[in-house]
Design a protein around this motif. Structure first.
Motif, PDB file in Angstrom:
ATOM      1  N   LEU A   1      38.317  32.297  36.317  1.00 55.24           N
ATOM      2  CA  LEU A   1      39.310  32.478  37.367  1.00 55.24           C
ATOM      3  C   LEU A   1      40.122  31.209  37.577  1.00 55.24           C
ATOM      4  CD1 LEU A   1      40.436  34.402  39.523  1.00 55.24           C
ATOM      5  CD2 LEU A   1      38.746  33.476  41.110  1.00 55.24           C
TER       6      LEU A   1
ATOM      7  N   ASP B   1      35.760  41.549  43.787  1.00 54.60           N
ATOM      8  CA  ASP B   1      36.342  40.226  43.579  1.00 54.60           C
ATOM      9  C   ASP B   1      35.601  39.117  44.317  1.00 54.60           C
ATOM     10  OD1 ASP B   1      38.446  41.246  42.016  1.00 54.60           O
ATOM     11  OD2 ASP B   1      39.617  41.733  43.809  1.00 54.60           O
TER      12      ASP B   1
ATOM     13  N   LEU C   1      42.733  40.073  39.813  1.00 53.14           N
ATOM     14  CA  LEU C   1      41.952  40.448  40.985  1.00 53.14           C
ATOM     15  C   LEU C   1      42.234  41.900  41.320  1.00 53.14           C
ATOM     16  CD1 LEU C   1      42.491  37.298  43.256  1.00 53.14           C
ATOM     17  CD2 LEU C   1      40.487  37.849  41.872  1.00 53.14           C
TER      18      LEU C   1
END
Length: 249
Positions: free
Chosen positions: A244, A233, A221
């Protein structure tokens, strides 16, 4: 006898005013140091934790800016939204300090069960949900999880609350006792109900606690509040949310 003209205020050089301010601040800090020395053993507070009046002003301004930006995002004219690719959304809170967050923002995050950073929840994709996500966009990212991501999350991070304590889903009897009336007898049934957003999806979400994800490694991030599509992000990652999830599970 004519009255004497009123005298103007004496001129005080700027450097003298600055010295006075610094002196007053040092006196304030010294006073707190003495107070903490006498009464601070239990709380173990630090002088650096003491907030000055300016700090409260800055916090208030930050919260007001947060509210203004929320309203701007909602009112901003939008092009036609991208088509919804799935009925299931996974939301992750990735930012948000209490000092710069307006109470309305905090309330929405709490309603989504995202009370702390790096927690994640499943939700049904609806217009109402996306409206909420737009309001808290600088603090969350979300997308459409695939079946593998759902299974991995539930098997590794899934838990429920029993008598105020988190209990991992290692025993199917726990699931059957809570959700057996909906024909959900084990963790596989639970995963299937979430993945297909079944008729008893709401009951399953009430049974599950918000998932505590791992803090991502450096570089995953960027700590930017810009939307994901613009190099930041936050916001909608669509299918990329699975990447993610893999790094935070």
């Amino acid at each position: 006898m004519a009255e004497e003209e009123a005298k103007g205020l004496d001129y005080i050089p700027e450097i003298v005013l600055k010295k006075r301010k610094n002196r007053d601040e040092l006196a304030f800090i010294r006073k707190k140091q003495l107070e903490l020395g006498n009464f601070g053993k239990k709380k173990q507070k630090k002088v650096s934790d003491i907030k000055r009046p300016e700090d409260f002003v800055l916090e208030f301004r930050a919260k007001e800016i947060d509210l203004i930006r929320m309203k701007q995002r909602v009112k901003r004219p939008k092009s036609s939204p991208p088509p919804v690719k799935s009925n299931l959304v996974f939301i992750v809170r990735i930012q948000g300090g209490k000092s710069d967050m307006h109470p309305k923002t905090k309330k929405i995050l709490n309603n989504l069960q995202l009370r702390s950073v790096f927690t994640g929840v499943f939700a049904r994709a609806t217009d109402s949900l996306f409206q909420k996500l737009l309001k808290v966009q600088p603090y969350v990212t979300y997308g459409y999880p695939n079946d593998k991501s759902v299974k991995d999350l539930i098997f590794k991070k899934g838990y429920t609350i029993i008598e105020g304590n988190p209990v991992p889903l290692t025993d199917n009897n726990i699931i059957e006792q809570a959700l057996g009336e909906h024909k959900i007898f084990g963790i596989e049934d639970l995963v299937n109900e979430i993945a297909r957003v079944g008729d008893h999806f709401r009951e399953v979400m009430r049974f599950l606690g918000p998932l505590k994800l791992n803090k991502p490694e450096a570089g995953v991030l960027n700590r930017k509040k810009q939307v994901f599509s613009e190099g930041g992000d936050t916001g909608n990652r669509e299918d990329k949310i699975n990447d993610l999830i893999k790094k935070m599970n």
